[in-house]
Design a protein around this motif. Structure first.
Motif, PDB file in Angstrom:
ATOM      1  N   THR A  59      49.469  49.136  43.575  1.00 30.89           N
ATOM      2  CA  THR A  59      49.502  49.678  42.219  1.00 30.89           C
ATOM      3  C   THR A  59      50.022  48.639  41.228  1.00 30.89           C
ATOM      4  N   ASN A  60      50.303  47.423  41.708  1.00 27.59           N
ATOM      5  CA  ASN A  60      50.775  46.374  40.805  1.00 27.59           C
ATOM      6  C   ASN A  60      49.684  46.057  39.784  1.00 27.59           C
ATOM      7  N   LYS A  61      50.125  45.876  38.522  1.00 26.42           N
ATOM      8  CA  LYS A  61      49.151  45.558  37.459  1.00 26.42           C
ATOM      9  C   LYS A  61      48.567  44.156  37.654  1.00 26.42           C
ATOM     10  N   VAL A  62      49.295  43.323  38.400  1.00 29.20           N
ATOM     11  CA  VAL A  62      48.747  42.026  38.807  1.00 29.20           C
ATOM     12  C   VAL A  62      48.190  42.227  40.213  1.00 29.20           C
ATOM     13  N   TYR A  63      46.886  42.002  40.419  1.00 29.66           N
ATOM     14  CA  TYR A  63      46.364  42.182  41.769  1.00 29.66           C
ATOM     15  C   TYR A  63      45.326  41.131  42.108  1.00 29.66           C
ATOM     16  N   GLY A  64      45.168  40.947  43.398  1.00 25.64           N
ATOM     17  CA  GLY A  64      44.304  39.886  43.893  1.00 25.64           C
ATOM     18  C   GLY A  64      42.842  40.109  43.579  1.00 25.64           C
ATOM     19  N   ALA A  65      42.109  39.000  43.442  1.00 28.45           N
ATOM     20  CA  ALA A  65      40.671  39.057  43.175  1.00 28.45           C
ATOM     21  C   ALA A  65      39.912  39.825  44.260  1.00 28.45           C
ATOM     22  N   PRO A  66      40.293  39.704  45.551  1.00 33.63           N
ATOM     23  CA  PRO A  66      39.549  40.443  46.584  1.00 33.63           C
ATOM     24  C   PRO A  66      39.558  41.948  46.335  1.00 33.63           C
ATOM     25  N   ILE A  67      40.642  42.461  45.731  1.00 34.49           N
ATOM     26  CA  ILE A  67      40.729  43.902  45.496  1.00 34.49           C
ATOM     27  C   ILE A  67      39.648  44.358  44.518  1.00 34.49           C
ATOM     28  N   THR A  68      39.387  43.543  43.507  1.00 31.56           N
ATOM     29  CA  THR A  68      38.306  43.853  42.568  1.00 31.56           C
ATOM     30  C   THR A  68      36.970  43.952  43.312  1.00 31.56           C
ATOM     31  N   VAL A  69      36.752  43.010  44.215  1.00 35.61           N
ATOM     32  CA  VAL A  69      35.492  42.977  44.970  1.00 35.61           C
ATOM     33  C   VAL A  69      35.406  44.151  45.955  1.00 35.61           C
TER      34      VAL A  69
END
Lengths: 415, 415
Positions: A59-69
């Motif tokens: 739930t962190n507002k900063v998140y890894g690029a893989p999560i978007t994918v």
């Protein structure tokens, strides 16, 4: 009544980890993201068929690029492979999403599947550029290894480790509609690694036959009660990811609103709780696993918040390192849990395989032997039993003690 | 413009601590609550006249008996003395409220004032029975000492210490309506002491003339921006108390909605911020003071939450101990701050008297010299400057690094 089985009889542990369920193979290789050649750094998990897929993320507002994918690739509810690297979190890094997509392309090519069916995940340093080159070499190598020795759950579990001291795998077997099915998993802890943060990663597979929406519902039910109730240091990582694939190859169908669905959720919970205990016990610098069980809470949210507050208290974690039955710190942590509830009936017991001490009754001191308490707390698995005495809701949370080594690993790593 | 004064010119530090303002005397004695005879354990603060009084207390649902009595005794808005002991928190202890009331009675008798005008406070072990006997001896002794040597601010500040490494006093002088007035204070840190929890205690006095409701409003404005923005270990104590007495003896009147009110609040803020820095710097085991300033926040609540999240992050605190410019941990802590705000424009700078490094721009790595950063972070006061770039709100928070000694003090104290 004679037929009633215990949880461990109903859900029997089996070997095989992430490859235990029908239709899944896995491998781990060294591809060069990490400089240490002996450290595996790329894991590949492949399903024979397209699987229903479900995911839960940080739930962190900063998140890894893989999560978007992952979110994008799971929009249709299906996936067929998971590719994971350690050593670089692909978070706040230039062209991160493009790189994650390119990695999926490499996996698709190597396995002969659709790139849209590949779910990427990364853990390691954040903010540093990630190169495609290691994947160009590593993905075909992992695919080849997986074809040659498909039962590579342990290698995959090893490849996703950062500061974990050992690989984590677990699987159970159970019956649905007379058919035997399995859930398997690998996990890595939410520890940190020089010079930046790492992640909690969990990958689960099952051969039960579950529609994507039902699978997501089951996962979304289990995660808040289990993985969200772990705290090693209270820092929610940017890359935390739980993914679950269901191949359906056992033929055991799980439809919503049935007893089979409840069995499936119970099985997922058994696997999740087992890994929660392993992850917490292997927290950075930890010498003790702490498990707080709250009973008698007015509602589930309070039960969860109180149990997590206790195992998250820096002071209590330090007291557990010192094997001191500091019930005042438990009561204090309960007291500052947000929400409006009565603390006046609170009872606290501390328990381990060495015994149990009743230390707090009605939110006040309950006479106990310091000697007995010290004996209980010298063990490496400590249960903190909190009864709020004002309702029926219960919850558990898992953590670890705060030690010199935690400070060393996270602060003094340059010396 | 030439008349414009700096804050330090407007609010000049003066000696005298809690006795700096007209009408206040103080003393500290050893009365026997602590076994170590050389450790003062009872503080008494007396006003010549009945004072307007205001208080702010812990939000923990578990709270000390003295807080119940303070709330009761301040219902009429007035008080004339403060009595504080260390060594026992009088929390979750049998007959705690009766004991706190009896202590007020002893003070009333010794000073010839109304028991209802006495405000008690306690810090130390929780859950252990407190005896009246030490107070029966100590209160008259403190009253006698206070009559003989009324300027005993330092002794009073020493008597309330638990794990603090030094006594904390501060006072400023400023002008309201042409009249010179002062605010003085003593404080002790929110550290912990074997075997249970202790407390943050702050006592402030002023000779400004302020109605009780206005005084409470001023205190309630300043506390959330200052003392509530300190975190040593994130554990909200059961006994945290801030009390403020206004004697009015300077004749300087402070009415609500005037420029004088703003001056008074600014003076209170100067005293509070000074003590916040002292309390955080003297956090248990601390080697560095951390001050996080957030600018460009969309609103005040976000600014406060983000700054506190940064200085509360266990991982970041450990990184500061190791003098590592781990901006990823700052960004991570900003990212998991509750609330809906944009993090994409976040910039982070690390600053100390050795210089400043710009480490994060637009939520991503900004090139910096590791060598330069290490130089900046080797200092003992570190500023973390966070600009969210999406508004005008600002806030500060204060904390300290996480060290081996913190673990030793709070965990390993039995060895």
């Amino acid at each position: 009544m004679g037929e009633r089985k215990t949880i461990m009889e109903t859900f029997q542990p089996v070997a095989g980890g992430i490859c235990a369920a029908q239709g899944f193979s896995a491998a781990g290789v060294h591809c060069g993201i990490r400089h240490n050649h002996s450290k595996l750094d790329l894991a590949l998990i492949k399903a024979e068929v397209r699987c229903a897929g479900a995911g839960c993320y940080t739930t962190n507002k900063v998140y890894g690029a893989p999560i978007t994918v992952d979110r994008e690739h799971l929009q249709d509810g299906y996936a067929q492979a998971i590719v994971v690297n350690s050593g670089n979190a692909n978070t706040c890094a230039p062209n991160g999403i493009q790189l994650a997509q390119d990695t999926c392309g490499l996996v698709a090519q190597a396995l002969g599947i659709d790139a849209n069916d590949v779910l990427p995940a990364s853990t390691g340093v954040i903010g540093q550029a990630m190169e495609l080159a290691p994947f160009e070499k590593g993905v075909p190598a992992a695919a080849a290894k997986l074809a040659a020795t498909p039962e590579g759950s342990h290698d995959a579990a090893t490849a996703i480790m950062t500061t974990d001291t050992h690989a984590k795998e677990f699987a159970v077997e159970f019956t649905i509609g007379g058919k035997t099915c399995r859930i398997g998993a690998i996990a890595k802890g939410s520890g940190m690694i020089h010079p930046n943060m790492a992640t909690m990663l969990l990958f689960m597979t099952t051969d039960a036959k579950v529609e994507p929406a039902v699978l997501q519902k089951a996962l979304s039910t289990v995660v808040p009660a289990t993985f969200n109730q772990i705290s090693v240091d209270g820092d929610t990582s940017t890359n935390d990811t739980v993914l679950l694939l269901a191949s359906g190859l056992s033929g055991a169908e799980v439809a919503e609103g049935t007893a089979d669905y409840d069995t499936f959720v119970a099985a997922l919970t058994v696997v999740a709780e087992h890994l929660c205990r392993e992850l917490a016990a292997d927290g950075e610098g930890a010498t003790k696993l702490l498990e707080c069980t709250v009973t008698g809470a007015p509602d589930l949210a309070t039960a969860r918040a109180v149990s997590k507050s206790v195992i998250h208290s820096t002071l209590f974690k330090a007291a557990m390192f010192g094997a001191d039955a500091n019930w005042g710190r438990v009561l204090c942590a309960i007291g500052y849990t947000p929400g409006d509830f009565d603390i006046s009936k609170t009872a606290v017991r501390l328990k381990s395989r060495a015994g149990e001490v009743f230390v707090c009754e009605n939110a006040a001191y309950h006479p106990y032997s310091e000697e007995e308490a010290a004996k209980v707390l010298k063990e490496d698995e400590i249960e903190i039993l909190v009864d709020l005495g004002c309702g029926d809701a219960t919850a558990k949370a898992w953590g670890c003690d705060l030690t010199y080594d935690y400070v060393k690993i996270n602060g003094d790593y340059r010396t």
